[in-house]
Design an enzyme around this catalytic site. Sequence first.
Site, PDB file in Angstrom:
ATOM      1  N   ASP A   4       0.810  -1.166  -0.092  1.00  0.00           N
ATOM      2  CA  ASP A   4       0.059   0.111   0.247  1.00  0.00           C
ATOM      3  C   ASP A   4       0.951   1.343  -0.290  1.00  0.00           C
ATOM      4  O   ASP A   4       1.801   1.624   0.635  1.00  0.00           O
ATOM      5  CB  ASP A   4      -0.922   0.136   0.852  1.00  0.00           C
ATOM      6  N   ASP A 104      -4.040   2.249  -5.521  1.00  0.00           N
ATOM      7  CA  ASP A 104      -2.990   1.972  -4.917  1.00  0.00           C
ATOM      8  C   ASP A 104      -2.308   1.598  -3.460  1.00  0.00           C
ATOM      9  O   ASP A 104      -1.662   0.971  -3.217  1.00  0.00           O
ATOM     10  CB  ASP A 104      -2.763   3.589  -3.701  1.00  0.00           C
ATOM     11  N   GLU A 105      -3.018   0.342  -3.623  1.00  0.00           N
ATOM     12  CA  GLU A 105      -2.621  -1.861  -3.419  1.00  0.00           C
ATOM     13  C   GLU A 105      -2.741  -2.344  -4.043  1.00  0.00           C
ATOM     14  O   GLU A 105      -3.353  -2.144  -5.015  1.00  0.00           O
ATOM     15  CB  GLU A 105      -3.414  -1.271  -1.685  1.00  0.00           C
TER      16      GLU A 105
END
Length: 355
Positions: A4, A104-105
């Site tokens: 993340d 974002d992960e």
Amino acid sequence: MHVDLDSFYASLEENRNSAIRGKPIVVCVYSGRTEESGAVSTSNYKARALGIKAGMPIILAKRIAKGKDVTFLPVDMDYYREVSDRIMDLMEDESDIMEQVGIDEAYLDVTERTNGDLDKAIEIAEKIKEKITSQEGLTASVGISSNKFVAKMASDFQKPDGLTVLKDGEIIPFLENFKVSKLHGIGDKTTKSLNELGIETARDLSSYDLKELEEMFGKNKARLLHDKSLGIDDSPVEPKEKKQLSRIGTLKEDTKNIDIIFEKIFELSKDMEQRIIKNNVSFRTVSLITIDSELKTQTKSETMPLTKEIQKVVSVSKELLEKYLRENPDRKLRRVGIRISNLEFSKIQRTLDEF
Ligand code: DGT
Ligand code: CA
Ligand code: CA
């Protein structure tokens, strides 16, 4: 492995503007109704220290920031996606299977390439972190364990720039003191019901009678909750089938010079070729995405018989670019992108011997 990125939007804004580096930064979604209506999308860690957090009304954030040197910026989703795509690519290269979750992960299955060796997984995590920092100037937090749920809990444990590894014997001691509301996937409503049963922590949940939990939540959910409290999760890392693959890049300066723009397209096509091979994908449509100095976006497309030739992407985008420049002689481009869509994924090609 779960990766993340740290304060993603805010870190990107900080990177591209040296004047605000090191200061508290707040990235906002302005709803447009009044000048200050809307919510905070995210803030960097300096702004969080002041108490400014994601989801907070902008008005409230501004009240907290009053008299302090805090920068408020609007979201620039296109830019965040551009960087996200590149990071997802580099992580995909370091994993057997990757499942992107949000911008974002991602979960990375590295079981095969490490042969289940945890030390090798740690090396991969360090390599990924190093690449994200050297190529994009960002930090990421990583969790490594034997399943997705625990890996996610682990990546969240040490932030920013963390790396948390949980061996099988360490999972229960790690989890047991967590409040149930902090267990990934347990929301407010479930927390409330659990609390009503006197269940506050993962330990309480794990030692609660399963039959009684089933009465409250039904068989499946009770099992799921109980598993979480013990760090059990059998769900596989599953790639999301993509609808399109695109690459967008920012030009060094705004320009209408076809050679400079085409050079960028060519560079992007190299990247895309790797994606095409990695995903074993064919396409029917090629698009050119143009974003001019006034941030006006246009997309031009052409559809053709199914192919996996990168040369097709290059030649078609060049034609589309020439067309764009003919139609928009006065516009300079700031960013340019290529996209393939109408995709078909082939399963791993088997040789005849295998049949
Ligand atoms: P982190 O992971 O705690 O270091 O910080 P972030 O900012 O990366 O937070 P994360 O991973 O929950 O979310 C990734 C991005 O998604 C974040 O940079 C901005 C966006 N985002 C997160 N929460 C919200 C929200 O409540 N509203 C909106 N509009 N965007 C959000
Ligand atoms: Ca994040
Ligand atoms: Ca996230």
